[in-house]
Design an enzyme around this catalytic site. Structure first.
Site, PDB file in Angstrom:
ATOM      1  N   ASP A  96       0.879  -1.166   0.000  1.00 26.13           N
ATOM      2  CA  ASP A  96       0.000   0.000   0.000  1.00 26.13           C
ATOM      3  C   ASP A  96       0.922   1.223   0.000  1.00 26.13           C
ATOM      4  OD1 ASP A  96      -2.121   1.698  -0.028  1.00 26.13           O
ATOM      5  OD2 ASP A  96      -3.192   0.751   1.614  1.00 26.13           O
TER       6      ASP A  96
HETATM    7  C1  BGC Z   1      -5.039   3.140  -0.237  1.00 28.75           C
HETATM    8  C2  BGC Z   1      -5.033   2.107  -1.342  1.00 28.75           C
HETATM    9  C3  BGC Z   1      -4.807   2.780  -2.669  1.00 28.75           C
HETATM   10  C4  BGC Z   1      -3.499   3.562  -2.609  1.00 28.75           C
HETATM   11  C5  BGC Z   1      -3.188   4.290  -3.883  1.00 28.75           C
HETATM   12  C6  BGC Z   1      -3.823   4.022  -0.294  1.00 28.75           C
HETATM   13  O1  BGC Z   1      -3.962   5.111   0.578  1.00 28.75           O
HETATM   14  O2  BGC Z   1      -5.124   2.495   1.018  1.00 28.75           O
HETATM   15  O3  BGC Z   1      -6.237   1.385  -1.352  1.00 28.75           O
HETATM   16  O4  BGC Z   1      -4.790   1.833  -3.691  1.00 28.75           O
HETATM   17  O5  BGC Z   1      -3.603   4.530  -1.578  1.00 28.75           O
HETATM   18  O6  BGC Z   1      -4.099   5.327  -4.080  1.00 28.75           O
END
Ligand code: BGC
Length: 819
Positions: free
Chosen positions: A232
């Site tokens: 993540d």
């Molecule tokens: C989220 C993810 C997301 C990523 C990219 C993170 O803050 O938890 O689900 O894919 O950001 O935007």
């Protein structure tokens, strides 16, 4: 459907490519090149691979609204269809969107569970039940990958709430982990072979997920995952522990904890080079699958042309709308309606999606007001605010604005440096500049927006601006506002989640344009990507809430019927925080009560991504739970209200009467830990144990017809390890065509193993005309009879099979003896 195994690349050929790269070249591939893309490597014919969110639409490589995207209904709406065939088509349309935007891998589906209804991000996950989650997620992934685009189930594992999400340590027993949180992912991984998986921010039992042994087992070993584990965003915070784990890719880049530090760790012998080689191999395998590696055929040679995205959005929104109460009011007959009062902030400005990374920028969003007007051309349909769902500025629609330079619908945006030099001067399609953050604006000191606005109605309104900094607003050259807006809340994706705002009253005449000029001198920012937001539009807050409620009630009294749309705003359901209450924001409850008292034909549509409290639910004629209905929301709602389409939804999650009744509520860690003390009892499993009645149970949902109880022969015996196949007959006893979702639950009245009262074991969807009987093939997997005790085990003996239409409405029971 494409055979996903036939085109797998020869691993040996990829290994020989890995062997051509230096250690530096290899390590470089393991951290992103920027926010959304991986590095290219010309030495082996590798082009950049582009990733993009996400679960309900594909945003592309920019946050800032210049590129519009299909905004599908939220995952909760999809889950409420209980229909994997629809989830497959949803995934297929996402793949088309991805290809249109040059995206190779989509960051979704979100597979975490609705452990507590306070979870702020539940709108983008499916359900409180792992089986329902897993069936929908698997179909979504198949739909995406059959389209030649990678899917990324996330967040592995147990990112079930957002509070302190980077650091929280979720303490989960082995059985709950296997039977609930991992189970939600398992069939998607084993059956659909996703090309990517995202590890979660949180820790589980003391180890952060980007370093966790759960990445190796069960994910890669037992389940056979051979794709790339992406972090993540900013989740990888270590060099060695994460590199030694089955974590392959650090996002975003180009900075990060690997790079030169990982090269050094390999040179010093702290991380074996083979570990790096294996990670690179998996990135090359992904590259082959998406068609990013020269000389290798992609997994899907000829992706199918997709179906019509907006039409699917409309279909899903209706199919996921859950009718939970109907005193005979619905469906409405167009002939009998001379006038309808549409009431509520969200009736005019609905929420079509949740906040945070799941957000896309739709080209249009159909409001309930527009939807009903289109469906009822001969009926007078008026809108009344009644109550705010959220304070702030409602952006002017681009179609009401003209860019003074280009003459096109929209606004002129000019960004200047501190010395006044123009950094950017361009056309924008509307005045919702909610996310201007980007590196190219790093030196912007002032943002200017100009447009000519054509009012549709005469009368007093408040024009305002949301953003942070020193604001000046001029209308027809007259300064209406000059003030300091100070932001204290959240930032997300280069924007402000709840920006401060200011507004001032003006008198407008319908059809007489006014010139609007906004200048915002920005405060110092945290970094180049830090939030710049400028929203120009109307402030719906008149400062007289009682008068607004009274006016709406009076309008309802004068109309044949009233539709009140209530729900949550982005301050309530978004990413990075949980909810503090399940109550509807503002005065919306008072509004519903006042309207219902004024007109007995009051229908309420609840525009929220996850459960909210509905204290007036038995005092209105009908209640529809519409979730975040996507860009075609208003049309879908009209379809359901008028009975053109059946409200096809069933609850994927329990809706409580009161917060005090909710068995698992808290999402707040104590001393950094969040104990999952309830073990295997979340959602309806916990409600059944507590004996408290929810407002609406898991699986519940009404239609416009009636059904006889399901009829099925339940075989008395089954060998352990076999699936139980049932053919269920469902007779439509009403006068309309309808949809029904038959659900099978298992229970174990006597047994040595601790179990929930009952648990979902299978489901199937049918449609049938009046008087017709439809049959459904319902498969209860062998796993439904098993429990985790260090391994999957089947306790022989008698299980009861319950068939019916919700977790609380199970008319048919039979016994099956497992040998
Ligand atoms: C989220 C993810 C997301 C990523 C990219 C993170 O803050 O938890 O689900 O894919 O950001 O935007």
């Amino acid at each position: 459907m494409t055979d996903r195994t036939a085109t797998e690349p020869a691993t040996a050929a990829l290994r020989s490519l890995v062997g051509k790269l230096t250690l530096e070249q290899k390590v470089r591939l393991l951290t992103g090149a920027d926010n959304w893309a991986l590095h290219a490597e010309p030495a082996v014919g590798l082009r950049r691979i582009v990733l993009s969110d996400g679960p309900g639409g594909v945003r592309g490589e920019s946050w800032d609204g210049r590129f519009t995207a299909l905004n599908l209904p939220s995952a909760t709406a999809l889950a409420a269809t209980w229909d994997p065939r629809i989830a497959y088509r949803y995934g297929a349309v996402i793949a088309c969107e991805a290809r249109r935007m040059g995206v190779d891998v989509v960051l979704g589906p979100t597979i975490n569970l609705h452990r507590s209804p306070l979870g702020g991000r539940h709108f983008e996950a499916y359900s409180e039940d792992p089986l329902l989650t897993s069936r929908l997620a698997a179909a979504f992934v198949r739909g995406v990958q059959d389209g030649g685009v990678g899917a990324t189930p996330k967040h592995y594992v147990a990112n079930d709430a957002e509070t302190d999400r980077f650091t929280v340590d979720n303490r989960i027993g082995a059985r709950a982990l296997r039977e609930l949180y991992l189970a939600a992912f398992e069939d998607t991984v084993t059956g659909e072979r996703p090309w990517m998986m995202m590890s979660a921010y949180n820790s589980v039992n003391g180890t952060t997920m980007s370093e966790h042994p759960l990445l190796a087992e069960p994910l890669c070993g037992e389940w056979g995952f051979d794709g790339v584990v992406v972090s993540d965003w900013w989740a990888v915070r270590s060099t060695e522990p994460a590199a030694l784990a089955r974590q392959d890719l650090v996002m975003p880049g180009p900075e990060g904890p690997w790079g030169g530090k990982l090269t050094a760790a390999v040179r010093d012998g702290r991380v074996p080079e083979e570990a790096v080689d294996e990670k690179v191999l998996r990135i090359l395998r992904l590259a082959v699958r998406v068609g990013a590696l020269e000389g290798f055929a992609p997994a899907v040679a000829a992706p199918p042309a997709g179906e019509d995205g907006p039409a699917l959005a409309r279909e899903v929104a209706a199919a996921g709308t859950v009718l939970v109460r109907n005193s005979g009011e619905l469906p409405w007959s167009a002939d009998g309606l001379r006038s309808v009062a549409v009431i509520g902030h969200l009736g005019f400005l609905p929420r079509t999606q949740g906040g945070g990374s799941a957000t896309v920028e739709p080209a249009r969003a159909v409001s309930p007001l527009e939807g009903l007007r289109a469906a009822l051309p001969a009926t007078r349909v008026d809108w009344h605010l009644g109550a705010l769902a959220q304070r702030g500025i409602a952006p002017f629609a681009g179609s009401d604005l003209t860019d003074p330079v280009s003459g096109r619908p929209g606004v002129r945006l000019v960004c200047r440096g501190a010395d006044g030099t123009v950094i950017l001067d361009e056309h924008r399609r509307d005045a919702n500049l909610a996310r201007l953050g980007s590196a190219r604006l790093a030196h912007t000191a002032t943002v200017e927006v100009t447009a000519r606005y054509l009012p549709a109605r005469s009368g007093p309104v408040r024009i305002g601006v949301a953003g942070a900094g020193t604001l000046r607003l001029l209308v027809d050259g007259t300064e209406l506002l000059r003030e300091e807006l100070v932001h204290t809340g959240e930032e997300f994706g280069g924007g402000l989640v709840s920006p401060p705002h200011a507004s001032a009253p003006v008198e407008l005449d319908a059809g007489r344009p006014v010139d609007i000029a906004v200048r915002l001198d920005l405060p110092p920012r945290r970094g180049p990507d830090s939030g710049v937001t400028l929203v120009a539009g109307l402030d719906l807050d008149t400062g007289a809430p009682d008068a607004e409620i009274a006016a709406a009630a009076a309008a309802a009294r004068d109309a044949d019927a009233a539709l009140v749309v209530v729900g949550t705003g982005p301050e309530v359901e978004s990413e990075g925080f949980d909810r503090t209450t399940l109550a509807l924001p503002g005065r919306q409850d008072d509004l519903v009560r006042a309207v219902a008292a004024a007109n007995p034909r009051t229908v309420v549509a609840v525009n929220a991504g996850a459960p909210v409290l509905l204290p007036w639910r038995d005092d209105v004629a009908a209640v529809l739970l519409t979730w975040f209905g996507g860009q075609e929301f208003g049309h879908a709602l009209a379809d359901v209200l008028l009975g053109t389409v059946e409200p096809g939804g069933r609850l994927p999650t329990t809706w409580p009467v009161d917060e005090a009744d909710v068995p698992v509520l808290s999402t707040t860690p104590a001393a950094g830990r969040l104990p999952y003390d309830e073990g295997i009892r979340i959602g309806y499993r916990a409600w059944l144990e507590s004996g408290t009645e929810p407002a609406y149970p898991f699986g519940h949902g009404l239609g416009y017809t009636t059904w006889a109880p399901p009829a099925a022969g339940i075989p008395g015996e089954l060998a352990a390890g076999d699936d139980l196949l049932l053919t269920v007959a469902l007779r439509n006893t009403g006068e309309r065509r309808g949809k029904q979702v038959v659900q099978a639950y298992l229970s174990r009245p006597a047994g040595a193993v601790d179990r929930p009262v009952r648990w979902l074991a299978g489901h199937a969807t049918v449609t049938a005309g009046p008087g017709q009987t439809a049959t459904a093939d319902l498969r209860i997997p062998a796993r439904a009879f098993q429990h985790w005790d260090g391994a999957w085990r089947t306790e022989p003996g008698d299980f009861q099979v319950h068939l019916g239409f919700s977790s609380a409405d199970l008319a048919v029971t039979g016994t099956v003896r497992i040998h």
